[in-house]
Design a protein around this motif. Structure first.
Motif, PDB file in Angstrom:
ATOM      1  N   PHE A 182       0.842  -1.236  -0.047  1.00 34.10           N
ATOM      2  CA  PHE A 182       0.091   0.043   0.012  1.00 34.10           C
ATOM      3  C   PHE A 182       0.782   1.145  -0.042  1.00 34.10           C
ATOM      4  O   PHE A 182       0.659   2.260  -0.612  1.00 34.10           O
ATOM      5  CB  PHE A 182      -0.923   0.025   1.092  1.00 34.10           C
ATOM      6  N   ALA A 183       1.711   1.361   0.935  1.00 34.69           N
ATOM      7  CA  ALA A 183       3.106   2.316   0.759  1.00 34.69           C
ATOM      8  C   ALA A 183       3.550   2.336  -0.492  1.00 34.69           C
ATOM      9  O   ALA A 183       3.821   3.686  -1.101  1.00 34.69           O
ATOM     10  CB  ALA A 183       3.895   2.216   1.974  1.00 34.69           C
ATOM     11  N   ALA A 184       3.961   1.394  -1.125  1.00 37.57           N
ATOM     12  CA  ALA A 184       4.503   1.518  -2.359  1.00 37.57           C
ATOM     13  C   ALA A 184       3.603   2.108  -3.616  1.00 37.57           C
ATOM     14  O   ALA A 184       3.932   2.976  -4.216  1.00 37.57           O
ATOM     15  CB  ALA A 184       4.991   0.246  -2.798  1.00 37.57           C
ATOM     16  N   VAL A 185       2.166   1.781  -3.604  1.00 38.65           N
ATOM     17  CA  VAL A 185       1.271   2.318  -4.450  1.00 38.65           C
ATOM     18  C   VAL A 185       0.955   3.840  -4.159  1.00 38.65           C
ATOM     19  O   VAL A 185       0.890   4.508  -5.041  1.00 38.65           O
ATOM     20  CB  VAL A 185      -0.040   1.374  -4.430  1.00 38.65           C
ATOM     21  N   LYS A 186       1.159   4.061  -2.899  1.00 37.22           N
ATOM     22  CA  LYS A 186       0.833   5.542  -2.709  1.00 37.22           C
ATOM     23  C   LYS A 186       1.946   6.336  -3.067  1.00 37.22           C
ATOM     24  O   LYS A 186       1.846   7.668  -3.376  1.00 37.22           O
ATOM     25  CB  LYS A 186       0.425   5.695  -0.909  1.00 37.22           C
ATOM     26  N   GLY A 187       3.154   5.755  -3.025  1.00 34.44           N
ATOM     27  CA  GLY A 187       4.427   6.623  -3.204  1.00 34.44           C
ATOM     28  C   GLY A 187       4.351   6.962  -4.705  1.00 34.44           C
ATOM     29  O   GLY A 187       4.817   7.754  -5.268  1.00 34.44           O
ATOM     30  N   GLU A 188       3.853   5.620  -5.261  1.00 36.18           N
ATOM     31  CA  GLU A 188       4.022   5.754  -6.829  1.00 36.18           C
ATOM     32  C   GLU A 188       2.937   6.946  -7.360  1.00 36.18           C
ATOM     33  O   GLU A 188       3.103   7.515  -8.339  1.00 36.18           O
ATOM     34  CB  GLU A 188       3.666   4.326  -7.468  1.00 36.18           C
ATOM     35  N   GLY A 189       1.954   6.924  -6.899  1.00 35.62           N
ATOM     36  CA  GLY A 189       0.867   7.940  -7.012  1.00 35.62           C
ATOM     37  C   GLY A 189       1.248   9.385  -6.889  1.00 35.62           C
ATOM     38  O   GLY A 189       0.916  10.333  -7.679  1.00 35.62           O
TER      39      GLY A 189
END
Length: 200
Positions: A182-189
């Motif tokens: 979730f943190a990786a997806v949020k960072g990519e966003g």
């Protein structure tokens, strides 16, 4: 720090539990002919078990002291994990503490009493204090069967503790993986949003 603290407490639970399972496994060759064998139980099986139990009960005081220290370590590990409980702790460690307490109860109520009876060699009617108690007290074979069954119950309880600890580890591992993804997806966003603003 929390991970190290939790790992150490889990170590204090798993090691004593595995230690007790090893002790019970060493008694399995004596318990098997009495409880699990399909052929009629020979009297030598009861004699062998009784002799082994007398040897255990007559062991030096250092042996039961070490055993009780290991019991206390497992209990201390469970209390440490429940000191500041989370939802996971209340579910898995709370159930583990209940099973561990049941194991201690079986040990004190059945196994210790059975060891004393086997060491004394007095069973059934010989223990009766009144005529009414003669038929209510178990004889030699039944007493040894109860002791063997108590070992089996204790083994199942301890396996339950290990299963709960393994289940807690798996659940926490899956939660950590989900948090990381979730943190990786949020960072990519956020990265994509910043790139669009610079382009504009």
């Amino acid at each position: 720090m929390t991970l190290r603290y939790g790992s150490f407490a889990t170590f204090l639970i798993v090691c004593p539990t595995s230690f007790f399972l090893g002790i019970i496994f060493s008694l399995f060759p004596y318990d098997y002919p009495i409880l699990w064998s399909t052929s009629p139980t020979d009297s030598t099986a009861y004699d062998s078990l009784e002799t082994h139990l007398r040897l255990l009960h007559a062991s030096p005081p250092l042996i039961p002291r070490i055993l009780h220290i290991v019991i206390f370590l497992g209990l201390a590990g469970l209390i440490m994990k429940l000191w500041k409980p989370s939802e996971s702790n209340m579910l898995f460690d709370g159930a583990s503490l209940v099973l561990y307490a049941c194991g201690i109860t079986v040990y004190v109520a059945n196994i210790v009493k059975g060891l004393r009876l086997a060491s004394g060699g007095v069973y059934g009617a010989e223990l009766a204090n009144a005529p009414d108690e003669v038929g209510q007290i178990l004889g030699r074979e039944d007493s040894l069967k109860v002791l063997s069954a108590s070992n089996t119950i204790l083994a199942l309880v301890l396996v339950g503790v290990l299963v709960l600890q393994a289940g807690q580890w798996y659940a926490e591992r899956k939660d950590a993986q989900e948090d990381e993804s979730f943190a990786a997806v949020k960072g990519e966003g956020k990265g994509k949003g910043a790139t669009k603003k610079k382009a504009n």
